[in-house]
Enzyme design. Structure first.
Site, PDB file in Angstrom:
ATOM      1  N   TYR A  44       1.057  -0.956   0.641  1.00 15.40           N
ATOM      2  CA  TYR A  44      -0.380   0.050  -0.140  1.00 15.40           C
ATOM      3  C   TYR A  44       0.835   1.094  -0.034  1.00 15.40           C
ATOM      4  O   TYR A  44       1.605   0.867   0.983  1.00 15.40           O
ATOM      5  CB  TYR A  44      -1.015  -0.082   1.299  1.00 15.40           C
ATOM      6  CG  TYR A  44      -1.721   1.155   1.721  1.00 15.40           C
ATOM      7  CD1 TYR A  44      -3.156   1.179   1.311  1.00 15.40           C
ATOM      8  CD2 TYR A  44      -1.779   2.444   1.354  1.00 15.40           C
ATOM      9  CE1 TYR A  44      -4.434   1.899   1.614  1.00 15.40           C
ATOM     10  CE2 TYR A  44      -2.431   3.289   1.507  1.00 15.40           C
ATOM     11  CZ  TYR A  44      -3.886   2.888   1.994  1.00 15.40           C
ATOM     12  OH  TYR A  44      -4.347   4.494   1.309  1.00 15.40           O
TER      13      TYR A  44
ATOM     14  N   ASP B 169      13.031   4.559   2.924  1.00 15.09           N
ATOM     15  CA  ASP B 169      12.784   5.934   3.961  1.00 15.09           C
ATOM     16  C   ASP B 169      11.929   6.121   4.654  1.00 15.09           C
ATOM     17  O   ASP B 169      13.028   6.464   6.138  1.00 15.09           O
ATOM     18  CB  ASP B 169      13.614   6.329   3.420  1.00 15.09           C
ATOM     19  CG  ASP B 169      13.098   7.144   2.533  1.00 15.09           C
ATOM     20  OD1 ASP B 169      12.012   6.271   1.679  1.00 15.09           O
ATOM     21  OD2 ASP B 169      13.526   8.614   1.894  1.00 15.09           O
TER      22      ASP B 169
ATOM     23  N   TYR C  21       1.734   5.750   6.056  1.00 18.39           N
ATOM     24  CA  TYR C  21       2.788   4.659   5.390  1.00 18.39           C
ATOM     25  C   TYR C  21       4.048   4.373   5.773  1.00 18.39           C
ATOM     26  O   TYR C  21       4.697   2.744   6.145  1.00 18.39           O
ATOM     27  CB  TYR C  21       2.745   5.508   4.806  1.00 18.39           C
ATOM     28  CG  TYR C  21       3.480   4.781   3.086  1.00 18.39           C
ATOM     29  CD1 TYR C  21       3.290   3.793   2.726  1.00 18.39           C
ATOM     30  CD2 TYR C  21       4.833   5.365   3.012  1.00 18.39           C
ATOM     31  CE1 TYR C  21       4.219   2.667   2.048  1.00 18.39           C
ATOM     32  CE2 TYR C  21       5.786   4.250   2.296  1.00 18.39           C
ATOM     33  CZ  TYR C  21       5.651   3.233   1.796  1.00 18.39           C
ATOM     34  OH  TYR C  21       6.043   2.991   1.015  1.00 18.39           O
TER      35      TYR C  21
END
Length: 290
Positions: free
Chosen positions: A66, A107, A130
């Site tokens: 996602y 990252d 996220y």
């Protein structure tokens, strides 16, 4: 698996940026079983179990995720289902089979306060949902204890999917001026280069991957800003003009780290795999039709 037998490789996210490249590059290294979101929705844990057990792979490469960073702020459950729960289920099934898992992370697990490249052991602190979901996926895989290679990367782009390269090229054809954030630093990574590096890892042999399981950073050399990346995409063309702005001038639902450059020495020292400078990969990508 006998030494002479080609491994069976299950690739998830087969129509994604990295997944599509993997499907093209992996056949010399094994029998590839590719599944896209239609064939396997990673939000469905039971479906993961069914597909993995029906396939019985020796290696699972999870290229599905996602990745809607801003939308994740209001779709937390969806992001965690795919980025955290699904990797845990995959890891459990891989451990049951005695197989190996390769999984990609980001990252965005970092808070961006650093000024030198992040090592794999650096403290994490995601700024958005996220990033939190991807960090949870890393932790879930580690907790299962399966043989797994987790590869953190950043700023993925290519000729397919929704990414910065395609957005800039579209906007450049429509506008005379582009304003791009210039105070976020990271490293652009061509999806094909990431897939090739993954194929190079697979070529080392599954026993080597199992023996050296762990967390690694996979990224091109060098760093730039989104503004610098846009300038490199546009090149010497007189139109459009590319102008720098600050993050504060371009607010988004999800906070982004100001710095996300990844140190890649561990991967190179362990497997002898390294990516070229990001500028070189971008030039190769731009010169390729697809």
């Amino acid at each position: 698996m006998p030494a002479t037998q080609r491994p069976r490789i299950l690739v998830t996210g087969a129509r994604g940026q990295i997944g599509g490249e993997l499907v093209a590059l992996l056949p010399p290294h094994g029998e590839v079983v590719a599944v896209d979101r239609v064939a396997l929705d990673l939000a469905d844990a039971d479906a993961i179990v069914r597909v993995v057990r029906a396939t019985a792979p020796d290696l699972v490469i999870n290229a599905a995720a996602y990745t809607a960073v801003d939308r994740a702020e209001t779709e937390r459950d969806a992001a965690f289902a795919v980025n955290a729960r699904a990797p845990a289920v995959l890891a459990e099934e891989v451990r049951r089979l005695g197989a190996i898992l390769v999984h990609y992370s980001t990252d965005y697990v970092f808070d961006g306060r650093a000024s030198t490249p992040y090592t794999e052991d650096a403290a994490t602190g995601p700024l958005n949902v996220y990033g939190a979901s991807k960090l949870a996926g890393e932790a879930a895989i580690a907790a299962v204890g399966a043989h797994a290679i987790v590869l953190r990367t950043s700023w993925v782009y290519g000729h397919t999917g929704q990414n910065f390269l395609r957005t800039i090229r579209r906007l450049a054809a429509e506008r005379d001026e582009l304003t791009i954030v210039a105070d976020q630093t990271g490293t652009p990574n061509w999806s094909r280069a990431l897939a090739q590096a993954t194929a190079d890892l697979v070529a080392k042999g599954l026993p080597a991957l199992a023996e050296r399981a762990g967390l690694y950073h996979l990224s091109a050399a060098g760093a730039t800003t989104w503004y610098g990346f846009a300038r490199a995409i546009v090149g010497a063309a007189a139109r459009p003009r590319v102008l720098p702005i600050t993050t504060a001038q371009y607010p988004t639902p999800a906070r982004r780290p100001a710095y996300g450059v990844l140190a890649t020495e561990r991967l190179q020292a362990t497997f002898g795999v390294a990516l070229p400078p990001w500028e070189d990969s971008l030039a190769t990508c731009l010169a390729s039709a697809t």
